[in-house]
Design an enzyme around this catalytic site. Sequence first.
Site, short mmCIF file in Angstrom:
data_model
loop_
_atom_site.label_atom_id
_atom_site.label_comp_id
_atom_site.label_asym_id
_atom_site.label_seq_id
_atom_site.Cartn_x
_atom_site.Cartn_y
_atom_site.Cartn_z
CD GLU A 81 2.96 1.77 14.10
OE1 GLU A 81 2.09 1.80 13.22
OE2 GLU A 81 3.92 1.00 14.08
CG HIS B 32 2.18 5.58 6.17
ND1 HIS B 32 2.39 6.20 7.38
CD2 HIS B 32 2.61 4.31 6.32
CE1 HIS B 32 2.93 5.33 8.22
NE2 HIS B 32 3.08 4.18 7.60
CD GLN C 80 7.17 -6.27 6.29
OE1 GLN C 80 6.12 -6.66 6.79
NE2 GLN C 80 7.36 -5.01 5.94
CG ASP D 247 6.80 0.45 12.03
OD1 ASP D 247 5.75 1.07 11.83
OD2 ASP D 247 6.96 -0.74 11.70
#
Length: 573
Positions: free
Chosen positions: A252, A326, A178, A210
Amino acid sequence: MSIAESTVLGEEPEWFRTAVFYEVLVRSFRDPNAGGTGDFRGLAEKLDYLQWLGVDCLWVPPFFSSPLRDGGYDVADYTGILPEIGTVEDFHAFLDGAHERGIRVIIDFVMNHTSDAHPWFQASRSDPDGPYGDFYVWSDTDELYQDARVIFVDTEPSNWTWDQTRGQYYWHRFFHHQPDLNFDNPKVQDAMLEAMAFWLDMGLDGFRLDAVPYLYERPGTNGENLPETHEMLKRVRRFVDDNYPDRVLLYEANQWPTDVVEYFGPEEREDGTVVGPESHMAFHFPVMPRIFMAVRRESRFPISEIMEQTPAIPEGCQWGIFLRNHDELTLEMVTDEDRDYMWGEYAKDPRMKANIGIRRRLAPLLDNDTNQIELFTALLLSLPGSPVLYYGDEIGMGDNIWLGDRDGVRTPMQRTPDRNVGFSAATPGKLHLPTIQDPVYGYQSVNVEAQLENPSSLLHWTRRMIHIRRQRDAFGLGTFEDLGGSNPAVLSYVRELPGDGGDDVILCVNNLSRFPQPVELDLRKYEGRVPVELIGGVPFPAVGELPYLLTLSGHGFYWFRLTDPDTTGRPVL
């Protein structure tokens, strides 16, 4: 269906401040075509259930085109949808169906990084001088930014990874597959806004952004919460407010409250009010582990202390609070001693750990104790902020610690006692994740169908509590006052909202102990008011000058509305 035809809910700029959010994984919620993977058509089929439950807004984690090496947070195309979960037209239909039922929808948007399979990265590594050459952070050495911590300590030895094709290192704050985008490049900034516009033009109600603290890197810093990051996020907010009013940005930022408050971008006006031109909402991460610590230690102090350390937020902004989601139950925002305590209490099997956290669902964390589950849910629904429920927690779903990474808490939604839990007609081997077979948490005993038929079930109780919360705006908009009290095992607080028709005052009293506990509360400022229990509507004795005495069952709680008595002496409901 054209974008212009998409249904958009009416104007309500601060809808998110009183909303109940529900996180739903598309791939695990409903598979209508026996393919083994949930999709948007399946999710649309179950919107009536979510409306019945009382959900105001769905939070949908990534569904973009992706290699799925990190649950979709490794994005390979910001405007493409995974073929197995549908098409853009399917998403339109789902979004309109939600709006028709008064349910808003926000989706995850991963700004910080992409997948290494993204065409941008492939072009960047193969053509350093091309248009995407500096879309990512490249270096000839892996010695830069050494003060930045490695987040995934279990799997990543460094934030730098060597790329043989380009002959340089690339920077990544998360997994090595990533790579981080280079926000010093204005073209990257523009590309992000264009991708956001693609979804907002459909009528989407907002984004959960995110991993926002890590957008920029600077030598001599830890690469978190940098001024440049805040400036970029303010640009995002201006873009959304100017072009898409009444949408929400939920950030977040797994940081301490004093740092997270900066993500609201607090600015003081001439009249002394403080507004937030950056995020509308931000998660309050440190509250969550302290709820677990407080109940296990039978002491209110972990919660009271973090609430005392939480600064005021700007007008029109809101916290997002949650118990589970999650990811793993993150323990980044606790001391080393408290982290060891949490692992010892809640992750006795090493397989339950993941990175700096615990990969378990709510019910197994609480040993399937209904009283504890109800107490935790009551705290979630009554503490300051908009609550975020995780799919399946309303029925007490379990987990599978034998699955890799965080997949153990992402298994198919258990709807019926039939094979494949009513999730899919596919053969079990085709399911994208196996169903829970555990004798306690398995779908034969834990499912929506069975609990719908039982008025005393956790599902019906959760729905009732959600609807009670939605009737009282003080839960979302009111002030918070910790009352202390005579018993450290009891957490008591008041949520108060001034109004033209009188103040709405909600008293919440929570027994964090497994044993019955008495508590005396100083309620003299509410003398003469009558506490009316919100679940059953039962009036309690009026508040007087003396300390107000209550006795609670083990892990019990009360929600009261402190009402003014009318001329007959009866409480005003």
